[in-house]
Design an enzyme around this catalytic site. Structure first.
Site, PDB file in Angstrom:
ATOM      1  NE  ARG A   1      25.228 -44.923  21.441  1.00 13.78           N
ATOM      2  CZ  ARG A   1      26.489 -45.231  21.398  1.00 13.78           C
ATOM      3  NH1 ARG A   1      26.992 -45.822  23.146  1.00 13.78           N
ATOM      4  NH2 ARG A   1      27.504 -44.509  21.390  1.00 13.78           N
TER       5      ARG A   1
ATOM      6  CG  HIS B   1      27.357 -32.313  -1.051  1.00 16.29           C
ATOM      7  ND1 HIS B   1      26.672 -31.918  -0.171  1.00 16.29           N
ATOM      8  CD2 HIS B   1      28.565 -32.020  -0.344  1.00 16.29           C
ATOM      9  CE1 HIS B   1      26.290 -32.564   0.446  1.00 16.29           C
ATOM     10  NE2 HIS B   1      28.073 -32.895   1.089  1.00 16.29           N
TER      11      HIS B   1
ATOM     12  CG  ASP C   1      33.226 -36.403   2.973  1.00 11.72           C
ATOM     13  OD1 ASP C   1      31.862 -36.443   3.479  1.00 11.72           O
ATOM     14  OD2 ASP C   1      32.930 -35.543   3.130  1.00 11.72           O
TER      15      ASP C   1
ATOM     16  CE  LYS D   1      26.074 -25.681   1.051  1.00 11.75           C
ATOM     17  NZ  LYS D   1      26.506 -24.410   2.674  1.00 11.75           N
TER      18      LYS D   1
HETATM   19  C1  BG6 Z   1      29.781 -32.843   4.065  1.00 12.64           C
HETATM   20  C2  BG6 Z   1      31.060 -33.891   4.158  1.00 12.64           C
HETATM   21  O1  BG6 Z   1      28.413 -33.524   3.511  1.00 12.64           O
HETATM   22  O2  BG6 Z   1      29.953 -31.575   3.784  1.00 12.64           O
HETATM   23  C3  BG6 Z   1      31.943 -32.626   4.690  1.00 12.64           C
HETATM   24  O3  BG6 Z   1      31.137 -34.845   4.385  1.00 12.64           O
HETATM   25  C4  BG6 Z   1      31.997 -31.173   3.816  1.00 12.64           C
HETATM   26  O4  BG6 Z   1      33.599 -33.671   3.972  1.00 12.64           O
HETATM   27  C5  BG6 Z   1      31.161 -30.400   4.369  1.00 12.64           C
HETATM   28  O5  BG6 Z   1      33.249 -30.729   5.105  1.00 12.64           O
HETATM   29  C6  BG6 Z   1      31.297 -29.204   3.075  1.00 12.64           C
HETATM   30  O6  BG6 Z   1      29.873 -28.390   3.518  1.00 12.64           O
HETATM   31  P1  BG6 Z   1      29.812 -26.906   3.545  1.00 12.64           P
HETATM   32  O7  BG6 Z   1      28.035 -26.873   3.892  1.00 12.64           O
HETATM   33  O8  BG6 Z   1      30.257 -26.482   3.830  1.00 12.64           O
HETATM   34  O9  BG6 Z   1      29.863 -26.647   1.913  1.00 12.64           O
END
Ligand code: BG6
Length: 489
Positions: free
Chosen positions: A50, A239, A234, A181
């Site tokens: 924007r 993950h 989060d 990864k």
């Molecule tokens: C993100 C989270 O998805 O992954 C973050 O929102 C976190 O809070 C990050 O720090 C970690 O990713 P990586 O690749 O550094 O392990």
């Protein structure tokens, strides 16, 4: 996983091109793909946001972001090639009419439109409506989005429903950057290409499995987002559960996206629910106080910039997870993840069962179990801890723990993936859905996580505090100690 190389050129349109995600991750990933000659020559990249900037200013912002967020020195001819693909369009994403401009900067006859939603989820609906209205979409068009896809099952369904009005499921690419990864992908190879593991990967030989995703960083100025979210939503909902499904799933029939998604969903469905009946014994919530990381003083969670000093949001979570299926009956998985821990470390430790009879009592009263340690980051690699005789002709048989150590950076000098994004952005441009999440996977993960969140809400207890620079609250040690086990330190 089908390699589709070369692939059809794309019009990659990034919504939120001046935002955090673009500046920290996307420009760098695209530049690295350029460097590796992996972007089709005809591909164009359009930034949409924007703010009132022109293409020249946008290119300058991209260049500065590369310098700020990556350690690499830009190579002139790579940068020239890359920057020549970039253009910028100012748009108010909430105004449906404005999307018509996309017809002037994209060309569906020669390029596939790939829409990267690098904006907050509340804008997803607007973008979908705008795109539908613009007439720029074809059956080949794709959309890429990433977490947070909602903050619970209901909100995630709402987002997915909005997206589904415009894009069919095979046009939707949902990112979890851990799936890009190298070492997470290597779990497939490790498990399904090596009979030594394939035949030993079940309750007969494995005692328990630990998954640790430890971060040194705090919330990095993201109070607004993080305090509403917490570490469970989060990091764990996405993950850690993704890593868990790769570790626990049955062998897929092949590497096609559907085959892998189906096996992962079966694992998620088999997760034993954690409810208010057992949340106390199965989970630990923590919040960091001030402490030291690498010798430097760091503030506590409640002292972070913009903090609400009464917040009870967790920055650490540890869980005991049980998977109710034949393979994993009686094998607990212990998961922990937290911010401001002692080190940055993502690893999986598989503890094999102890042998039933010990003939080496001189060395160990109880023989320590073999361990398989998979380092996902940093120092990617695999170690096996085993017992060996200490060499020496005048020694009776005395044993010592030793490690077989395979470091990936030593073994493979070439073709390293840097972060997770390069691989995922490339696969999205190639149209290969294998490394992306299906709607069902995400919703299944939310169903399981919502139950934990509800149980926490029910008891309304404050998180246990832990000083920054440690491995989390003492209660996390007790979680395993109750089962006669300990975290790998
Ligand atoms: C993100 C989270 O998805 O992954 C973050 O929102 C976190 O809070 C990050 O720090 C970690 O990713 P990586 O690749 O550094 O392990």
């Amino acid at each position: 996983m089908k390699e589709k190389k070369p692939y059809k050129p794309c019009d990659l349109v990034i919504y939120g091109a001046l935002g955090d995600l673009s500046r920290r991750k996307l420009f760098i990933s695209l530049y690295r793909l350029e460097h590796a000659n992996l972007i089709e020559p005809e591909t164009r990249i359009t930034g949409v946001d924007r703010h009132e900037v022109n293409t020249t200013e946008f290119i300058e912002i991209a260049r500065k972001s590369l310098q700020e967020f990556s350690s690499e020195t830009l190579i002139d001819d790579v940068w020239d090639r890359f920057s020549a693909r970039l253009s910028y369009v100012k748009m108010d994403l909430t105004q449906v009419e404005q999307y018509k401009v996309l017809n002037t900067v994209t060309d569906s006859n020669t390029r596939v439109l790939v829409n990267y939603f690098a904006v907050a989820p509340f804008l997803f609906k607007n973008i979908c409506q705008g795109l539908a209205h613009s007439g720029v979409l074809t059956n080949e068009s794709r959309m890429v989005m990433e977490k947070p896809i909602g903050h619970d099952l209901k909100s995630s369904q709402e987002i997915n429903d909005e997206v589904a009005k415009v894009f069919s499921e095979d046009q939707v690419f949902r990112i979890d950057h851990y799936l890009g990864k190298e070492t997470v992908l290597n779990l497939l190879a490790l498990r399904f290409a090596n009979s030594i593991f394939t035949t030993n990967w079940n309750h007969n030989t494995i005692d328990h499995i630990q998954i640790t995703v430890a971060e040194e960083v705090g919330i990095e100025g993201r109070w607004e987002y993080f305090d509403k979210t917490g570490q469970l939503r989060d990091m764990l909902q996405n993950h850690l559960l993704q890593i868990l499904t790769f570790i626990a799933m049955e062998p897929p029939v092949n590497l096609e996206a559907n085959s892998i998604h189906n096996e992962k969903i079966k694992v998620l469905k088999a997760l034993r629910p954690i409810t208010s009946n057992n949340v106390d014994e199965k989970t630990v919530r923590g919040q960091y106080t001030g402490g030291y990381i690498k010798g430097a003083n760091v503030p506590g969670y409640l002292e972070e910039e913009g903090a609400d000093t009464k917040s009870t949001t967790e920055s650490f979570v540890a869980l005991r997870v049980d998977i109710d299926n034949w393979r994993w009956a009686g094998v607990p998985f212990y998961l922990r993840t937290g911010k401001r821990l002692m080190g940055k470390r993502t690893e999986i430790v598989v503890y094999f069962k102890q042998l039933p009879h010990n003939i080496f009592k001189d060395s160990f009263r109880d023989l320590p179990p073999n361990k398989l340690i998979i380092h996902l980051q940093p120092n990617e690699g695999v170690e096996i801890e085993m017992l060996n005789k200490i060499p020496g002709i005048d020694e009776h048989i005395k044993l010592q723990k030793t490690r077989l150590d395979l470091s990936f950076s030593d073994a493979f000098k070439k073709n390293r993936i840097f972060g997770g994004y390069e691989k995922l952005v490339l696969e999205a441009m190639r149209g290969n859905p294998t490394l992306f999440l299906s709607r069902e996977e995400i919703e299944q993960a939310w169903t399981w996580v919502d139950s934990i969140q509800d149980a926490w809400r029910h008891y309304n207890e404050s998180p246990k505090s832990y000083p920054a620079g440690t491995w989390g609250p003492i209660a996390s040690v007790a979680l395993l100690a109750r089962d006669g086990r300990a975290w790998e330190e």
